[in-house]
Design a protein around this motif. Structure first.
Motif, PDB file in Angstrom:
ATOM      1  N   ALA A 175       0.851  -1.182   0.000  1.00  0.00           N
ATOM      2  CA  ALA A 175       0.000   0.000   0.000  1.00  0.00           C
ATOM      3  C   ALA A 175       0.889   1.235   0.000  1.00  0.00           C
ATOM      4  O   ALA A 175       1.959   1.241   0.619  1.00  0.00           O
ATOM      5  CB  ALA A 175      -0.913   0.024   1.228  1.00  0.00           C
ATOM      6  N   ILE A 176       0.460   2.257  -0.715  1.00  0.00           N
ATOM      7  CA  ILE A 176       1.125   3.550  -0.613  1.00  0.00           C
ATOM      8  C   ILE A 176       0.758   4.153   0.736  1.00  0.00           C
ATOM      9  O   ILE A 176      -0.418   4.245   1.086  1.00  0.00           O
ATOM     10  CB  ILE A 176       0.694   4.480  -1.758  1.00  0.00           C
ATOM     11  N   ILE A 177       1.754   4.537   1.507  1.00  0.00           N
ATOM     12  CA  ILE A 177       1.512   5.126   2.817  1.00  0.00           C
ATOM     13  C   ILE A 177       1.416   6.644   2.633  1.00  0.00           C
ATOM     14  O   ILE A 177       2.417   7.317   2.379  1.00  0.00           O
ATOM     15  CB  ILE A 177       2.626   4.759   3.811  1.00  0.00           C
ATOM     16  N   GLY A 178       0.189   7.156   2.753  1.00  0.00           N
ATOM     17  CA  GLY A 178      -0.046   8.558   2.462  1.00  0.00           C
ATOM     18  C   GLY A 178      -0.894   9.262   3.489  1.00  0.00           C
ATOM     19  O   GLY A 178      -1.488  10.300   3.193  1.00  0.00           O
ATOM     20  N   THR A 179      -0.952   8.723   4.703  1.00  0.00           N
ATOM     21  CA  THR A 179      -1.649   9.421   5.790  1.00  0.00           C
ATOM     22  C   THR A 179      -0.819   9.312   7.059  1.00  0.00           C
ATOM     23  O   THR A 179      -0.057   8.351   7.251  1.00  0.00           O
ATOM     24  CB  THR A 179      -3.047   8.835   6.065  1.00  0.00           C
ATOM     25  N   LYS A 180      -0.994  10.276   7.937  1.00  0.00           N
ATOM     26  CA  LYS A 180      -0.284  10.260   9.211  1.00  0.00           C
ATOM     27  C   LYS A 180      -0.684   9.059  10.049  1.00  0.00           C
ATOM     28  O   LYS A 180       0.148   8.455  10.742  1.00  0.00           O
ATOM     29  CB  LYS A 180      -0.562  11.555   9.972  1.00  0.00           C
ATOM     30  N   ALA A 181      -1.971   8.673   9.955  1.00  0.00           N
ATOM     31  CA  ALA A 181      -2.448   7.523  10.733  1.00  0.00           C
ATOM     32  C   ALA A 181      -1.732   6.242  10.313  1.00  0.00           C
ATOM     33  O   ALA A 181      -1.355   5.423  11.166  1.00  0.00           O
ATOM     34  CB  ALA A 181      -3.954   7.369  10.572  1.00  0.00           C
ATOM     35  N   GLN A 182      -1.545   6.037   9.009  1.00  0.00           N
ATOM     36  CA  GLN A 182      -0.817   4.864   8.527  1.00  0.00           C
ATOM     37  C   GLN A 182       0.621   4.873   9.027  1.00  0.00           C
ATOM     38  O   GLN A 182       1.156   3.845   9.450  1.00  0.00           O
ATOM     39  CB  GLN A 182      -0.823   4.835   6.997  1.00  0.00           C
ATOM     40  N   LYS A 183       1.239   6.024   8.967  1.00  0.00           N
ATOM     41  CA  LYS A 183       2.632   6.162   9.398  1.00  0.00           C
ATOM     42  C   LYS A 183       2.776   5.850  10.884  1.00  0.00           C
ATOM     43  O   LYS A 183       3.686   5.108  11.290  1.00  0.00           O
ATOM     44  CB  LYS A 183       3.109   7.583   9.102  1.00  0.00           C
ATOM     45  N   ARG A 218      17.426   3.160  -1.358  1.00  0.00           N
ATOM     46  CA  ARG A 218      16.182   3.904  -1.497  1.00  0.00           C
ATOM     47  C   ARG A 218      16.430   5.400  -1.349  1.00  0.00           C
ATOM     48  O   ARG A 218      17.243   5.821  -0.510  1.00  0.00           O
ATOM     49  CB  ARG A 218      15.177   3.452  -0.440  1.00  0.00           C
ATOM     50  N   VAL A 219      15.735   6.168  -2.168  1.00  0.00           N
ATOM     51  CA  VAL A 219      15.795   7.625  -2.077  1.00  0.00           C
ATOM     52  C   VAL A 219      14.461   8.122  -1.519  1.00  0.00           C
ATOM     53  O   VAL A 219      13.393   7.728  -2.020  1.00  0.00           O
ATOM     54  CB  VAL A 219      16.083   8.262  -3.444  1.00  0.00           C
ATOM     55  N   ILE A 220      14.507   8.959  -0.506  1.00  0.00           N
ATOM     56  CA  ILE A 220      13.287   9.468   0.113  1.00  0.00           C
ATOM     57  C   ILE A 220      12.574  10.417  -0.851  1.00  0.00           C
ATOM     58  O   ILE A 220      13.156  11.401  -1.323  1.00  0.00           O
ATOM     59  CB  ILE A 220      13.599  10.198   1.436  1.00  0.00           C
ATOM     60  N   SER A 221      11.308  10.108  -1.124  1.00  0.00           N
ATOM     61  CA  SER A 221      10.520  10.908  -2.068  1.00  0.00           C
ATOM     62  C   SER A 221       9.372  11.654  -1.405  1.00  0.00           C
ATOM     63  O   SER A 221       8.783  12.547  -2.023  1.00  0.00           O
ATOM     64  CB  SER A 221       9.948  10.001  -3.160  1.00  0.00           C
ATOM     65  N   ASP A 222       9.030  11.300  -0.166  1.00  0.00           N
ATOM     66  CA  ASP A 222       7.880  11.893   0.508  1.00  0.00           C
ATOM     67  C   ASP A 222       7.967  11.586   1.989  1.00  0.00           C
ATOM     68  O   ASP A 222       8.854  10.849   2.439  1.00  0.00           O
ATOM     69  CB  ASP A 222       6.571  11.346  -0.078  1.00  0.00           C
ATOM     70  N   PHE A 223       7.018  12.138   2.742  1.00  0.00           N
ATOM     71  CA  PHE A 223       7.047  11.983   4.194  1.00  0.00           C
ATOM     72  C   PHE A 223       6.036  10.955   4.706  1.00  0.00           C
ATOM     73  O   PHE A 223       5.808  10.852   5.915  1.00  0.00           O
ATOM     74  CB  PHE A 223       6.806  13.332   4.865  1.00  0.00           C
ATOM     75  N   ALA A 224       5.431  10.184   3.811  1.00  0.00           N
ATOM     76  CA  ALA A 224       4.513   9.108   4.194  1.00  0.00           C
ATOM     77  C   ALA A 224       3.447   9.605   5.170  1.00  0.00           C
ATOM     78  O   ALA A 224       3.145   8.944   6.162  1.00  0.00           O
ATOM     79  CB  ALA A 224       5.284   7.927   4.797  1.00  0.00           C
ATOM     80  N   ASP A 225       2.875  10.772   4.857  1.00  0.00           N
ATOM     81  CA  ASP A 225       1.827  11.318   5.715  1.00  0.00           C
ATOM     82  C   ASP A 225       0.800  12.044   4.858  1.00  0.00           C
ATOM     83  O   ASP A 225       0.737  11.830   3.648  1.00  0.00           O
ATOM     84  CB  ASP A 225       2.424  12.234   6.794  1.00  0.00           C
ATOM     85  N   ASP A 226       0.021  12.926   5.462  1.00  0.00           N
ATOM     86  CA  ASP A 226      -1.061  13.590   4.741  1.00  0.00           C
ATOM     87  C   ASP A 226      -0.581  14.580   3.689  1.00  0.00           C
ATOM     88  O   ASP A 226      -1.384  15.061   2.880  1.00  0.00           O
ATOM     89  CB  ASP A 226      -1.989  14.289   5.736  1.00  0.00           C
ATOM     90  N   SER A 227       0.705  14.871   3.676  1.00  0.00           N
ATOM     91  CA  SER A 227       1.255  15.747   2.643  1.00  0.00           C
ATOM     92  C   SER A 227       1.553  15.001   1.342  1.00  0.00           C
ATOM     93  O   SER A 227       1.968  15.622   0.356  1.00  0.00           O
ATOM     94  CB  SER A 227       2.541  16.414   3.151  1.00  0.00           C
ATOM     95  N   PHE A 228       1.328  13.681   1.331  1.00  0.00           N
ATOM     96  CA  PHE A 228       1.668  12.871   0.152  1.00  0.00           C
ATOM     97  C   PHE A 228       0.934  13.367  -1.089  1.00  0.00           C
ATOM     98  O   PHE A 228      -0.283  13.595  -1.065  1.00  0.00           O
ATOM     99  CB  PHE A 228       1.313  11.400   0.396  1.00  0.00           C
ATOM    100  N   ASP A 229       1.674  13.527  -2.189  1.00  0.00           N
ATOM    101  CA  ASP A 229       1.134  13.966  -3.476  1.00  0.00           C
ATOM    102  C   ASP A 229       1.794  13.126  -4.562  1.00  0.00           C
ATOM    103  O   ASP A 229       2.992  13.264  -4.814  1.00  0.00           O
ATOM    104  CB  ASP A 229       1.416  15.455  -3.683  1.00  0.00           C
ATOM    105  N   MET A 230       1.029  12.266  -5.208  1.00  0.00           N
ATOM    106  CA  MET A 230       1.604  11.332  -6.182  1.00  0.00           C
ATOM    107  C   MET A 230       2.251  12.054  -7.343  1.00  0.00           C
ATOM    108  O   MET A 230       3.299  11.635  -7.836  1.00  0.00           O
ATOM    109  CB  MET A 230       0.527  10.373  -6.693  1.00  0.00           C
ATOM    110  N   ASN A 231       1.659  13.163  -7.796  1.00  0.00           N
ATOM    111  CA  ASN A 231       2.257  13.905  -8.902  1.00  0.00           C
ATOM    112  C   ASN A 231       3.629  14.450  -8.521  1.00  0.00           C
ATOM    113  O   ASN A 231       4.573  14.414  -9.322  1.00  0.00           O
ATOM    114  CB  ASN A 231       1.340  15.053  -9.329  1.00  0.00           C
ATOM    115  N   MET A 232       3.742  14.933  -7.289  1.00  0.00           N
ATOM    116  CA  MET A 232       5.035  15.434  -6.835  1.00  0.00           C
ATOM    117  C   MET A 232       6.054  14.313  -6.723  1.00  0.00           C
ATOM    118  O   MET A 232       7.235  14.492  -7.060  1.00  0.00           O
ATOM    119  CB  MET A 232       4.870  16.135  -5.483  1.00  0.00           C
ATOM    120  N   VAL A 233       5.620  13.140  -6.271  1.00  0.00           N
ATOM    121  CA  VAL A 233       6.522  11.996  -6.160  1.00  0.00           C
ATOM    122  C   VAL A 233       7.045  11.585  -7.533  1.00  0.00           C
ATOM    123  O   VAL A 233       8.245  11.357  -7.724  1.00  0.00           O
ATOM    124  CB  VAL A 233       5.823  10.818  -5.465  1.00  0.00           C
ATOM    125  N   VAL A 234       6.154  11.490  -8.507  1.00  0.00           N
ATOM    126  CA  VAL A 234       6.561  11.105  -9.864  1.00  0.00           C
ATOM    127  C   VAL A 234       7.490  12.151 -10.467  1.00  0.00           C
ATOM    128  O   VAL A 234       8.515  11.820 -11.083  1.00  0.00           O
ATOM    129  CB  VAL A 234       5.333  10.889 -10.759  1.00  0.00           C
TER     130      VAL A 234
END
Length: 261
Positions: A175-183, A218-234
């Motif tokens: 799963a893509i981790i994209g919320t603070k709760a998941q993190k 691995r290169v860090i692309s995001d903070f695995a929280d509510d700031s996750f933006d797939m377009n920014m990651v790509v």
């Protein structure tokens, strides 16, 4: 299927953007059309490198790693790509070298006492090969010094420059981790994890079963929280991360010590 006589380094990549960067700049070779997983073979320095394009997710990564092991006499299995930060010290662009990997979404409780533990295992972590990890440290230090121009902080726990390279545990899940709760949930069960991805533990498990040394970058692309933006990651993958990964991986597979693990 009989194995090839020549030893090779098996490299698994999950994202097309990374695949194209590696092919265009460092891994030009011929395509291997048979089999379940798209592969390409290149001669890089004294090494034969077979790169398998897995696509995202643990099943895809395991299938790619198993295909490499079955087809070739693999001297090492490597995986590279993006990851989300689980550690406040890690920022976008930082490099993580896996000391080990585990499945954060594998849970056999109440059969076993803790989440992440595989059947027959004593702990959740599948350790990376120490020889490959040491070589990754050497290569990544060299890369960071040439690009940042400051002292390395590998192994010291100190993080003091714009591009940081650290060693730590990688948590993998489908799963893509994209919320603070998941993190928070992952960190609660696995407090030592410093980043999260979708493939490394699957390759590690195949490598363990096959008795093949493995490593992950691995290169860090995001903070695995509510700031996750797939377009920014790509966009980050296309414009920055893929080049970083390609340069580090290229230097790694050119080093003769990679075959000794």
């Amino acid at each position: 299927m009989s194995k090839e006589k020549s030893k090779v380094i098996g490299l698994v990549v999950a994202m097309e953007e990374e695949l194209l960067e590696l092919r265009n700049r460092h891994f030009q070779g011929f395509e291997i059309t048979e089999g379940l997983v798209p592969m390409s073979q290149s001669q890089i320095g004294d090494s034969i490198v077979v790169m398998a394009y897995s696509g995202m997710g643990k099943v895809n990564a395991a299938m790619a790693a198993a295909s490499l092991v079955e087809r070739y006499t693999v001297s090492a299995l490597l995986i590279s790509g993006l990851a989300g930060s689980l550690d406040d010290r890690l920022n976008i662009g930082d490099i993580v070298l896996a000391s080990g990997a585990f499945h954060h979404d594998f849970d056999l409780r109440p059969i076993l006492n803790s989440p992440g533990i595989l059947p027959g295992a004593s702990c959740h972590l599948i350790s990376a090969d120490p020889g490959i990890l040491a070589l990754e440290v050497e290569i990544a230090n060299r890369y960071c010094l040439s690009n940042v121009g400051s002292e390395s902080s590998f192994g010291s726990g100190a993080i003091s420059r714009s591009i940081k390279c650290v060693i730590g545990e990688v948590a993998s899940g489908d799963a893509i981790i994209g919320t603070k709760a998941q993190k928070i949930a992952i960190k609660k069960n696995f407090p030592d994890a410093i980043c999260v991805d979708m493939e490394s533990a699957a390759l590690a498990q195949v490598a363990l079963a096959a008795g093949v040394p493995w490593g992950a970058i691995r290169v860090i692309s995001d903070f695995a929280d509510d700031s996750f933006d797939m377009n920014m990651v790509v966009n980050f993958c296309v414009n920055e991360a893929s080049s970083t990964i390609a340069q580090v991986i290229s230097a790694l597979v050119r080093d003769e010590k990679i075959h000794r693990g």
